[in-house]
Design a protein around this motif. Structure first.
Motif, PDB file in Angstrom:
ATOM      1  N   ASN C   7      21.692  44.881  24.933  1.00  0.00           N
ATOM      2  CA  ASN C   7      22.183  46.419  24.894  1.00  0.00           C
ATOM      3  C   ASN C   7      21.390  46.973  25.951  1.00  0.00           C
ATOM      4  O   ASN C   7      21.551  48.340  26.124  1.00  0.00           O
ATOM      5  CB  ASN C   7      21.967  47.188  23.771  1.00  0.00           C
ATOM      6  N   GLY C   9      21.897  45.909  29.233  1.00  0.00           N
ATOM      7  CA  GLY C   9      22.660  46.027  30.719  1.00  0.00           C
ATOM      8  C   GLY C   9      23.704  47.033  30.799  1.00  0.00           C
ATOM      9  O   GLY C   9      24.000  47.645  29.711  1.00  0.00           O
ATOM     10  N   PRO C  10      24.416  46.863  31.908  1.00  0.00           N
ATOM     11  CA  PRO C  10      25.517  47.565  32.329  1.00  0.00           C
ATOM     12  C   PRO C  10      26.758  47.433  31.815  1.00  0.00           C
ATOM     13  O   PRO C  10      26.791  46.314  31.295  1.00  0.00           O
ATOM     14  CB  PRO C  10      25.276  47.918  33.797  1.00  0.00           C
ATOM     15  N   MET C  11      27.630  48.221  32.092  1.00  0.00           N
ATOM     16  CA  MET C  11      29.184  47.706  31.829  1.00  0.00           C
ATOM     17  C   MET C  11      29.605  46.448  32.711  1.00  0.00           C
ATOM     18  O   MET C  11      29.125  46.685  33.824  1.00  0.00           O
ATOM     19  CB  MET C  11      30.045  48.896  31.847  1.00  0.00           C
ATOM     20  N   HIS C  12      30.267  45.833  32.314  1.00  0.00           N
ATOM     21  CA  HIS C  12      31.078  45.082  33.272  1.00  0.00           C
ATOM     22  C   HIS C  12      31.955  46.013  34.250  1.00  0.00           C
ATOM     23  O   HIS C  12      32.578  46.796  33.926  1.00  0.00           O
ATOM     24  CB  HIS C  12      31.895  43.907  32.615  1.00  0.00           C
ATOM     25  N   LEU C  16      34.339  49.428  33.375  1.00  0.00           N
ATOM     26  CA  LEU C  16      34.083  50.658  34.141  1.00  0.00           C
ATOM     27  C   LEU C  16      35.540  51.018  34.844  1.00  0.00           C
ATOM     28  O   LEU C  16      35.948  52.299  34.774  1.00  0.00           O
ATOM     29  CB  LEU C  16      33.053  50.596  35.045  1.00  0.00           C
ATOM     30  N   ALA C  58      32.260  53.357  18.011  1.00  0.00           N
ATOM     31  CA  ALA C  58      31.467  53.101  19.180  1.00  0.00           C
ATOM     32  C   ALA C  58      29.959  52.359  19.021  1.00  0.00           C
ATOM     33  O   ALA C  58      29.464  52.176  19.933  1.00  0.00           O
ATOM     34  CB  ALA C  58      31.072  54.405  19.710  1.00  0.00           C
ATOM     35  N   THR C  59      29.699  52.229  17.847  1.00  0.00           N
ATOM     36  CA  THR C  59      28.494  51.508  17.479  1.00  0.00           C
ATOM     37  C   THR C  59      28.694  50.274  16.512  1.00  0.00           C
ATOM     38  O   THR C  59      29.542  50.174  15.731  1.00  0.00           O
ATOM     39  CB  THR C  59      27.586  52.320  16.960  1.00  0.00           C
ATOM     40  N   THR C 204      29.955  46.151  22.576  1.00  0.00           N
ATOM     41  CA  THR C 204      28.945  46.765  23.397  1.00  0.00           C
ATOM     42  C   THR C 204      27.882  45.877  23.892  1.00  0.00           C
ATOM     43  O   THR C 204      27.276  46.348  24.882  1.00  0.00           O
ATOM     44  CB  THR C 204      28.163  47.805  22.323  1.00  0.00           C
ATOM     45  N   LYS C 205      27.537  44.986  23.292  1.00  0.00           N
ATOM     46  CA  LYS C 205      26.444  44.067  23.746  1.00  0.00           C
ATOM     47  C   LYS C 205      27.060  43.051  24.798  1.00  0.00           C
ATOM     48  O   LYS C 205      26.117  42.296  25.357  1.00  0.00           O
ATOM     49  CB  LYS C 205      25.792  43.413  22.701  1.00  0.00           C
ATOM     50  N   ASN C 206      28.393  43.052  25.274  1.00  0.00           N
ATOM     51  CA  ASN C 206      28.733  42.091  25.952  1.00  0.00           C
ATOM     52  C   ASN C 206      29.644  42.665  27.175  1.00  0.00           C
ATOM     53  O   ASN C 206      30.795  42.252  27.372  1.00  0.00           O
ATOM     54  CB  ASN C 206      29.648  41.155  25.044  1.00  0.00           C
ATOM     55  N   GLY C 207      29.211  43.624  27.836  1.00  0.00           N
ATOM     56  CA  GLY C 207      29.962  44.342  28.784  1.00  0.00           C
ATOM     57  C   GLY C 207      30.742  45.377  28.712  1.00  0.00           C
ATOM     58  O   GLY C 207      30.871  46.158  29.689  1.00  0.00           O
ATOM     59  N   CYS C 208      30.717  46.239  27.318  1.00  0.00           N
ATOM     60  CA  CYS C 208      31.248  47.535  27.326  1.00  0.00           C
ATOM     61  C   CYS C 208      29.858  48.540  27.285  1.00  0.00           C
ATOM     62  O   CYS C 208      28.921  48.107  27.157  1.00  0.00           O
ATOM     63  CB  CYS C 208      31.988  47.384  26.126  1.00  0.00           C
ATOM     64  N   ALA C 209      30.359  49.820  27.294  1.00  0.00           N
ATOM     65  CA  ALA C 209      29.525  50.580  27.042  1.00  0.00           C
ATOM     66  C   ALA C 209      29.161  51.175  25.732  1.00  0.00           C
ATOM     67  O   ALA C 209      27.980  51.439  25.192  1.00  0.00           O
ATOM     68  CB  ALA C 209      29.860  52.049  27.846  1.00  0.00           C
TER      69      ALA C 209
ATOM     70  N   ASN D  23      25.724  53.093  35.941  1.00  0.00           N
ATOM     71  CA  ASN D  23      26.290  51.894  35.330  1.00  0.00           C
ATOM     72  C   ASN D  23      25.712  50.591  36.196  1.00  0.00           C
ATOM     73  O   ASN D  23      26.289  49.891  36.827  1.00  0.00           O
ATOM     74  CB  ASN D  23      27.835  51.687  35.466  1.00  0.00           C
ATOM     75  N   GLY D  25      22.041  47.965  36.678  1.00  0.00           N
ATOM     76  CA  GLY D  25      20.804  47.633  36.075  1.00  0.00           C
ATOM     77  C   GLY D  25      20.412  47.738  34.661  1.00  0.00           C
ATOM     78  O   GLY D  25      21.383  48.288  33.778  1.00  0.00           O
ATOM     79  N   TYR D  26      19.167  47.741  34.184  1.00  0.00           N
ATOM     80  CA  TYR D  26      18.782  47.682  32.835  1.00  0.00           C
ATOM     81  C   TYR D  26      18.380  49.137  32.520  1.00  0.00           C
ATOM     82  O   TYR D  26      17.690  49.743  33.159  1.00  0.00           O
ATOM     83  CB  TYR D  26      17.946  46.571  32.509  1.00  0.00           C
ATOM     84  N   PHE D 236      23.205  55.688  19.797  1.00  0.00           N
ATOM     85  CA  PHE D 236      23.990  54.577  20.565  1.00  0.00           C
ATOM     86  C   PHE D 236      22.882  53.767  21.254  1.00  0.00           C
ATOM     87  O   PHE D 236      21.865  54.189  21.825  1.00  0.00           O
ATOM     88  CB  PHE D 236      24.583  55.419  21.795  1.00  0.00           C
ATOM     89  N   LYS D 238      23.484  51.991  24.223  1.00  0.00           N
ATOM     90  CA  LYS D 238      23.814  52.034  25.427  1.00  0.00           C
ATOM     91  C   LYS D 238      23.850  53.577  25.633  1.00  0.00           C
ATOM     92  O   LYS D 238      24.869  54.124  26.236  1.00  0.00           O
ATOM     93  CB  LYS D 238      24.792  51.279  26.140  1.00  0.00           C
ATOM     94  N   ARG D 240      22.456  55.507  27.524  1.00  0.00           N
ATOM     95  CA  ARG D 240      22.677  55.956  28.786  1.00  0.00           C
ATOM     96  C   ARG D 240      23.884  56.775  29.233  1.00  0.00           C
ATOM     97  O   ARG D 240      23.962  57.775  30.247  1.00  0.00           O
ATOM     98  CB  ARG D 240      22.458  55.045  30.035  1.00  0.00           C
ATOM     99  N   TYR D 241      24.975  56.254  28.573  1.00  0.00           N
ATOM    100  CA  TYR D 241      26.357  56.749  28.985  1.00  0.00           C
ATOM    101  C   TYR D 241      26.518  57.891  28.415  1.00  0.00           C
ATOM    102  O   TYR D 241      27.414  58.872  28.816  1.00  0.00           O
ATOM    103  CB  TYR D 241      27.431  55.578  28.807  1.00  0.00           C
TER     104      TYR D 241
END
Lengths: 350, 350, 350, 350
Positions: C7, C9-12, C16, C58-59, C204-209, D23, D25-26, D236, D238, D240-241
């Motif tokens: 959780n 890392g950023p969005m893919h 985005l 969302a969570t 969320t943990k795999n590329g989404c926000a 969006n 980095g960590y 949340f 993530k 940061r969003y």
């Protein structure tokens, strides 16, 4: 030959008399009756706790759930033994009254919390900051659900650990009298002197019709408890009938006398059970209840003659090899006549 | 001179006798006692409802909250009169038992729901799809909180509207007997024949120590109710003492006899109040309770002589102009002697 | 060198982009956006479940708690593994959303329920009639909290037992994609074809926000879920931004691609960890997470160079014998570059 | 021509940009991101409240329910206007989060609490000791649900009464920016300087995708709020969003600029509506929303041309006499172009 539970017997005559005597004229409702004022004083004297807050409810589950909820946030967990009444026999009442709090189970032989196990689960709880449920109160059952007892030293060990982590302590005393009588200690010694903060002091299983006292040694949350009790629908309008039971129960230490009598009845039973060929008694029965492993043949004779007691599992069949051991629970209340005990033993012996 | 409430008086001697008689030998706990089997039959006969599900609890708040919760989702709202007991006097017990459901208040003169007002609030609820709380059951109080009565036709009007919208109906009968006696109708006529789905049938205020029956005419949610009752800590282990009260209460229609007696006591009081100079009685007292506007001087005399009754507001001062009208509530139970009523009236008359 | 969680890392970029594209003009709120209609279809296609009900929140905690609550009565208990996210990391959210229901913990190696252990706790629950909490749904976590996987056969074993007792089944798929990619199976195979009734499908943990889908294969409780979601404050007005994330995530099976990438990153890390002198890897890491026992000296070097990962216990000290094994958790998401993995490994190797 | 709600429009480009920039980095999860540290400072500066506690959630319902629950016991009642969002549009979320607390409704013209009415319901609550629910916080909505505004003096009157009875005060600021812009006051003036204790500071309806700040001017319950947020599944990972949106929203007082723009759009619309033959505008529209009574013919033309807005009641038919007045709600956000407003007005004028 009903050995199913200490909730199957009648009221002691003195308790009934008190109800009869209370049944005259008008009394202020909702705990403002004149009898309750005396009950409050008497409990404070019995527990040597002049500042204690004292309330009456009609069921043991209400006493436990309301007491614990008063010191448990919804996001907390209550530490209880795996076979505690609050865990196994209250259909989630503590969770309901505490608005969704958890119970965290603690292991230990003889239905008693192992102090090291308690420490470990406390340490393991709340490690993850806001993601974990938080540490709530520790509750112990005395006498336990299998009829064993915590010694005063054992209680103190548990409460010392709890206090080390800032946790409140509760004693589920549905069988308080049996425990106190067996230990030969005072009510104060078994509670606040041993570090207990709040008590469910049981009357129902020991000569009353339905009354339990909730005692807080620190009165800080008294008003909150009163709101919780009303909101839970446990505030009696004709409260005098709860007060009357409790007054009689406290008078001349009737509670202690009846607890001792129930224990003596059970001791007679245990002695007889030990003499049965092939029987085993795993835990040391110290109060008014005994779990025995009995050869199926003995068990079969008793049941077929109409004896009533609980089995674990509940559906253990009468059919099967005679020597198989069946786990049976026998409970004696104060009213159990020797003849009935002896009759049961005779059946079991065959 | 205690006119504070019908919860201030004693048990009727027959009810006490039943407790005394029940106090012998062993009985199965938790509602499995032999007396309860008879109570169940008797209530079904009394209500001419052979399939009804019948349970006992010890407080009126428990009866109401558990019955309503059984038919209320957490996201529903219960329709109740603005001054209903469930709204004003139970510290949020219905909301607690229904896991956070709401109450939507309905207006109406004499503490009775106005049918049009009910229809309007039902229509106004749930307009906003998932954003609104949803429509739950309709509950009425009979006799009402100000001592008035719904006629059978009025009950039917309310339940017809409820059913038009698919809603369940509950009757809070803490004073069921007073209402039934005053209307001269049967228990069936006042309930399921008028469209009521579930009833809190009160014993506590009318000669018992603490017992109320919850009756569902449709048994579909029986098991759920049993779980809710246990989880709420309202399942009595020594249930026989609830059963015994209720058995005596039903026997020879004692409930109806005591309700009629309480009503007659109140009628005597009302007649005297009407004769007091300057007194006003806004609602038509039809059961065992009367709200009267009394000149302060009359009120002052009664209070100073030790009479007990409730004021609205509770802190209305004794000091002030003699002619100011003070709102006073007087309640008579079955046990109220004529002499005490006359003594109060004499004081008020001055 | 952040290996703390997927959780972090950023969005893919595709996700985005979808948000950017969605940010134009007016859209109906609360899930009625045009994107959501496509998402619903796409999830149904992905899961080969044309009748499935699909919702976004969302969570992950919201997805789990709302899904489970929909099939859990307040007096039920949810069967979950001792280290399940719902037990350890959600601060009691399932209990809150299920209005005070319990969790009953099931043991099993590698954070996976042992089928026999599950059967035993199911049998042990609800033995005591109304006194026990009742049996609720069974929830498993896939991939598990320690990075292991249930095989399809293992899932089927669990759900078969659940169904034998009439219980619903839930799959917490916060790391659904990692599991599916590792098993090389379809979404349908890992869920309803293996007996799963409802799924939390994580993004969320795999590329989404922040987006998770709740999927019920049987739509019977759809409306109830919608009310629960709103009441829980998890219904987004500007829902299009959840929909947009999920649409991109599903498009061209991006979810599966990213899951596979994260797994590959972790496999590279595992291979390196296994080569470290003295290191032990107790569970078989099969997805994107690995728990390793590392010599303190290795751990110390990594931490002092700024690497981030979790320890168990959290406060394991850097000081102490070099050879002591420290339990460390490393998680890789899809975005983790090889260089960072190799840098960490170089530090650990010393 | 979508005038249905200010939740139907897009994010402001600056807010979107902030998400894009975030969006990379960590980042530490769960509110520990570096952006949040700046947001916290910026909100404290904006509100001139250096000790304030600041949290972000994603929905307005979550902000209100969590904030209120933090200061509401389960046995308390929250004082809210009859048409407040917390009463009408949140499906009982405040009751859910506050574990079954009530709402007590306060009357007042223009969706604003009448101070005298507030005082009366406060006095009327808690008169009956433990039988009553107790007094909880007072919540007002600013701008209100009908687009009117409390003046600073009016807010102060409400909070002064609340404080007289020791009650906490909450401001539901889903449209905080519109109110602040319309009043031309500072955030501090509209909140703590006027006696407000906690604020839901809305971003979602005013240019963000989904973010609201909860602000407590007294940090005493910060930790409890954090537990409630997590337990409610509103923390949340993530985060940061959320932070990024709020940072952009606060930057250069974008929030105020957009609020003013939305108000100006609405003013243009109101001016046009007033000129429509037969139209009536009962409340004084002061922010970005207007309720108008429009002749059915005008309404019919707009709807048939595809205009979107809400009706009260929702099912008001298009058929019927041309001159009947239909209650219509129009909302403008910051993004509404003049051309669209004028197009709607042209349709309505016919």
């Amino acid at each position: 030959m009903n050995f199913a539970s200490d909730n199957a017997g009648p009221m002691h005559p003195s308790v009934l008399d008190a109800i009869v005597k209370a049944n005259t004229g008008y009394e202020m409702p909702y705990g403002n009756d004149t009898i309750m004022a005396r009950v409050r004083d008497n409990i404070r004297a019995t527990f040597e706790a002049p500042d204690a807050t004292v309330y009456l409810v009609a069921t043991g589950t209400a006493a436990n759930a309301l007491a614990l909820a008063t010191y448990t946030n919804p996001w907390d967990t209550i530490f209880a033994h795996r076979v505690a009444h609050v865990e196994e026999d209250e259909c989630g009442a503590p969770e309901f009254y505490a608005n969704g709090a958890k119970l965290t189970l603690v292991e230990g032989a003889g239905a008693k919390m192992d102090p090291d196990a308690l420490r470990q689960v406390i340490i393991g709880t709340g490690q993850k900051d806001v993601h974990s449920v938080q540490r709530g109160p520790v509750t112990i059952t005395q006498a336990t659900e299998v009829g064993t007892l915590y010694s005063l030293e054992e209680i103190a060990k548990i409460t010392t650990i709890a206090k080390e982590y800032g946790l409140k302590t509760h004693l589920d005393g549905a069988r308080f009298a049996n425990a106190c009588a067996a230990l030969g200690c005072t009510a104060a010694e078994m509670t606040w002197r041993a570090g207990i903060d709040m008590v469910s002091f049981g009357g129902t299983k020991n000569g009353c019709a339905g009354v339990e006292a909730v005692i807080f040694f620190d009165p800080e949350k008294a008003w909150e408890f009163e709101l919780r009790r009303k909101r839970g629908a446990h505030l009696f309008s004709k409260h005098r009938y709860l007060s009357a039971q409790m007054e009689a129960y406290l008078s001349n230490d009737l509670w202690l006398e009846l607890g001792a009598k129930a224990n003596a009845n059970c001791a007679r039973l245990v002695k007889g059970l030990e003499a049965i060929n092939g029987a085993e008694i795993p835990d040391a029965p110290a109060a008014n209840m005994v779990f025995a492993l009995l050869p199926r043949a003995a068990h079969r004779r008793a049941i077929q003659a109409g004896a009533k007691y609980y089995l674990f599992p509940a559906d253990a069949p009468l059919d099967g090899p005679d020597d198989d051991l069946i786990r049976c629970r026998f409970v004696c209340d104060w009213s159990k006549p020797d003849t009935e005990i002896d009759q049961l033993l005779a059946l079991l012996r065959g």
